[in-house]
Motif scaffolding. Structure first.
Motif, PDB file in Angstrom:
ATOM      1  N   UNK A 210     -15.534   5.945  11.207  1.00 58.59           N
ATOM      2  CA  UNK A 210     -14.992   5.157  12.261  1.00 58.59           C
ATOM      3  C   UNK A 210     -13.830   5.992  13.036  1.00 58.59           C
ATOM      4  N   UNK A 211     -13.706   5.689  14.054  1.00 56.73           N
ATOM      5  CA  UNK A 211     -13.036   6.205  15.198  1.00 56.73           C
ATOM      6  C   UNK A 211     -13.114   7.340  15.709  1.00 56.73           C
ATOM      7  N   UNK A 212     -14.311   8.151  15.049  1.00 56.24           N
ATOM      8  CA  UNK A 212     -14.851   9.618  15.558  1.00 56.24           C
ATOM      9  C   UNK A 212     -15.435   9.318  16.991  1.00 56.24           C
ATOM     10  N   UNK A 213     -15.347  10.552  17.600  1.00 59.47           N
ATOM     11  CA  UNK A 213     -16.037  10.701  18.989  1.00 59.47           C
ATOM     12  C   UNK A 213     -17.418  11.363  18.666  1.00 59.47           C
ATOM     13  N   UNK A 214     -18.385  10.546  18.568  1.00 57.06           N
ATOM     14  CA  UNK A 214     -19.676  11.055  17.857  1.00 57.06           C
ATOM     15  C   UNK A 214     -20.764  11.129  18.768  1.00 57.06           C
ATOM     16  N   UNK A 215     -21.534  11.982  18.796  1.00 51.60           N
ATOM     17  CA  UNK A 215     -23.015  12.048  19.716  1.00 51.60           C
ATOM     18  C   UNK A 215     -24.249  12.005  18.576  1.00 51.60           C
ATOM     19  N   UNK A 216     -25.056  11.096  19.358  1.00 51.49           N
ATOM     20  CA  UNK A 216     -26.388  10.963  18.653  1.00 51.49           C
ATOM     21  C   UNK A 216     -27.330  11.898  19.673  1.00 51.49           C
ATOM     22  N   UNK A 217     -27.766  12.893  19.133  1.00 51.05           N
ATOM     23  CA  UNK A 217     -28.461  14.003  19.876  1.00 51.05           C
ATOM     24  C   UNK A 217     -29.923  13.672  19.789  1.00 51.05           C
ATOM     25  N   UNK A 218     -30.455  13.047  20.781  1.00 52.46           N
ATOM     26  CA  UNK A 218     -32.174  12.711  20.623  1.00 52.46           C
ATOM     27  C   UNK A 218     -32.009  11.179  19.834  1.00 52.46           C
ATOM     28  N   UNK A 219     -31.666  10.147  20.724  1.00 52.68           N
ATOM     29  CA  UNK A 219     -31.259   8.938  19.935  1.00 52.68           C
ATOM     30  C   UNK A 219     -32.454   8.196  19.663  1.00 52.68           C
ATOM     31  N   UNK A 220     -33.657   8.441  20.350  1.00 54.02           N
ATOM     32  CA  UNK A 220     -34.847   7.458  19.887  1.00 54.02           C
ATOM     33  C   UNK A 220     -34.469   6.165  20.400  1.00 54.02           C
ATOM     34  N   UNK A 221     -34.748   5.115  19.636  1.00 55.83           N
ATOM     35  CA  UNK A 221     -34.322   3.884  20.259  1.00 55.83           C
ATOM     36  C   UNK A 221     -32.833   3.410  19.766  1.00 55.83           C
ATOM     37  N   UNK A 222     -32.298   4.201  19.167  1.00 53.99           N
ATOM     38  CA  UNK A 222     -30.876   4.130  19.011  1.00 53.99           C
ATOM     39  C   UNK A 222     -30.463   3.709  17.788  1.00 53.99           C
ATOM     40  N   UNK A 223     -31.241   3.761  16.635  1.00 56.02           N
ATOM     41  CA  UNK A 223     -30.563   3.465  15.469  1.00 56.02           C
ATOM     42  C   UNK A 223     -29.373   4.069  14.900  1.00 56.02           C
ATOM     43  N   UNK A 224     -29.210   5.326  15.018  1.00 54.58           N
ATOM     44  CA  UNK A 224     -28.310   6.058  14.385  1.00 54.58           C
ATOM     45  C   UNK A 224     -27.024   5.625  15.116  1.00 54.58           C
ATOM     46  N   UNK A 225     -26.999   5.662  16.742  1.00 52.59           N
ATOM     47  CA  UNK A 225     -26.185   5.553  17.537  1.00 52.59           C
ATOM     48  C   UNK A 225     -25.516   3.952  17.323  1.00 52.59           C
ATOM     49  N   UNK A 226     -26.329   3.094  16.988  1.00 58.45           N
ATOM     50  CA  UNK A 226     -25.942   1.881  17.072  1.00 58.45           C
ATOM     51  C   UNK A 226     -25.375   1.573  15.359  1.00 58.45           C
ATOM     52  N   UNK A 227     -25.863   1.964  14.509  1.00 62.40           N
ATOM     53  CA  UNK A 227     -25.229   2.122  13.253  1.00 62.40           C
ATOM     54  C   UNK A 227     -23.800   2.667  13.182  1.00 62.40           C
ATOM     55  N   UNK A 228     -23.613   3.921  13.998  1.00 68.74           N
ATOM     56  CA  UNK A 228     -22.437   4.578  13.853  1.00 68.74           C
ATOM     57  C   UNK A 228     -21.356   3.623  14.516  1.00 68.74           C
ATOM     58  N   UNK A 229     -21.868   3.110  15.662  1.00 64.53           N
ATOM     59  CA  UNK A 229     -20.987   2.332  16.700  1.00 64.53           C
ATOM     60  C   UNK A 229     -20.625   1.141  15.909  1.00 64.53           C
ATOM     61  N   UNK A 230     -21.374   0.378  14.938  1.00 66.51           N
ATOM     62  CA  UNK A 230     -21.023  -0.817  14.293  1.00 66.51           C
ATOM     63  C   UNK A 230     -20.138  -0.308  13.180  1.00 66.51           C
ATOM     64  N   UNK A 231     -19.931   0.752  12.652  1.00 61.82           N
ATOM     65  CA  UNK A 231     -19.187   1.420  11.636  1.00 61.82           C
ATOM     66  C   UNK A 231     -17.745   1.872  12.455  1.00 61.82           C
TER      67      UNK A 231
END
Ligand code: SAH
Length: 375
Positions: A237-258
């Protein structure tokens, strides 16, 4: 080699010369690098004369470079291939007055009925939905009577897809064969058909969509699932995070929602579109980039990087891209920042983690391991 040097080597553009003296650009990460054998068959054997050409072969513009056409459009869904095509045509002392357009896109972005020749080398490793979408898209791009030249390998479903192409287009001939590669010519005599809609699916508690051929489209990848099990994303939460090779965005979306501030990037335009749509549907503010590893990032650093690195380019195991992913993680993390990665247990990523301050195995089972490294 240091991570910075490795990354620079990955991004280096290389100039090659065709037998006829024309120069073109390739780089690591391009499908079939340095030259895809299916594309080589097209260059050697296909009749590439037309008024208007759609090069959707994924060759980095090589087919368009060789073709004799008045108007040429190169559509590349891969950012890597797009970089090659752009460099090739920026540098080409181009023959004739051909008008060349190079853009990010899939065959179905070419508009309807504009072309009399379309060239495809469908990425069969991305599954039949993608091959079908490319065939339908290329057909739609052609005028009635226009030709599609399609190259595929016999061990990757060529015969089955040829039947599909015959049903779609109406008329089909085999133009050339070499080393298992088959070049076919399909002439459009049938009417257009509607593209297939994407269907929603559930993954890790979210309802998502993915464009055809995006990594793990329609399901939750077991590796990504292990990563989510091993690491509570709430910690970011609050971190500046990079999803490198995001595919359909699962990890990015989970991290964003967190609660993380997320940048997601992928080489595949269809992954970028999928991530963008999935984030929008959840009202998540994810910055999504069409990028070859970190090529489209500014001079910026992250607190956390998540990745499930790709290690297949087609059927070959090619380590150039995952090595570049790890080098980019080192380069793009701030000091003290954290890399979380999931990989097939057999892949020796630990060696590449030596450049980090420390690393540990967070979880592993018979198939996968989840590693954490601190910059
Ligand atoms: N994070 C996603 C997808 C992981 S698969 C998930 O967990 O489901 C690895 C991803 O890396 C794929 O989507 C692939 O398109 C992408 N990729 C491959 N080569 C790349 C490159 N050169 N630059 C950026 N992304 C790349």
């Amino acid at each position: 080699m240091t991570p910075d040097e490795l990354l620079a080597r990955y991004h280096a553009l290389e100039t090659k010369t065709l037998p006829n003296g024309r120069h073109y650009t390739v780089k690591r990460g391009l499908r079939g690098y340095p030259l895809h054998p299916g594309v080589a068959l097209i260059l050697a054997r296909a009749d590439l004369r037309a008024e208007t050409l759609l090069d959707a072969s994924g060759s980095g513009g090589l087919v368009a470079l060789v073709a004799e056409a008045e108007e040429k459009v190169v559509l590349e869904p891969s950012k890597t291939a797009l970089r090659c095509a752009s460099a090739t045509f920026a540098a080409a002392p181009f023959s004739g007055d051909a008008k060349v357009t190079v853009a990010a896109g899939a065959p179905w972005d070419a508009g309807a009925g504009n072309f009399d020749l379309a060239v495809l080398a469908p990425p069969t490793d991305r599954g039949s939905a993608r091959v079908q979408a490319e065939l339908v898209g290329a057909k739609q791009a052609l005028r009635q009577g226009g030709r599609a030249l399609i190259v595929m390998h016999k061990d990757q479903g060529a015969k089955r897809y040829e039947k599909l192409a015959a049903d779609l287009f109406g008329d089909l001939t085999v133009e050339a064969r070499d080393g298992g590669w088959r070049l076919i010519c399909a002439t459009k005599t049938h009417a257009d058909v509607a593209p297939q809609e994407t269907t929603p699916f559930k993954a890790a508690g979210l309802t998502l969509r993915a464009e055809p051929g995006v990594f793990a489209a329609g399901k939750l990848d077991p590796g990504s699932s292990r990563l989510l099990d091993a690491v509570p994303l709430e910690a970011f939460g609050g971190a500046h995070l990079l999803d490198l090779g995001c595919g359909y965005g699962l990890l990015a979306l989970k991290a964003s929602l967190a609660g993380a501030e997320v940048t997601a990037l992928d080489d595949d335009l269809l992954a970028v579109r999928s991530t963008h749509d999935n984030a929008r549907r959840y009202g998540a503010d994810v910055r999504v980039l069409h990028s070859d590893v970190d090529s489209e990032l500014q001079d910026e650093h992250f607190d956390t990087i998540l990745m499930n690195p790709p290690f297949h380019v087609g059927k070959q195991v090619v380590m150039d891209v995952p090595k570049a992913f790890l080098a980019a993680a080192h380069t793009r993390l701030r000091e003290g920042g954290t890399l979380i990665l999931v990989a097939n247990r057999a892949l020796p990523y630990e060696r590449d983690l030596m450049s980090f301050t420390s690393w540990e195995t967070l979880a592993q089972d018979a198939q996968f391991k989840v590693l954490r490294a601190v910059r």
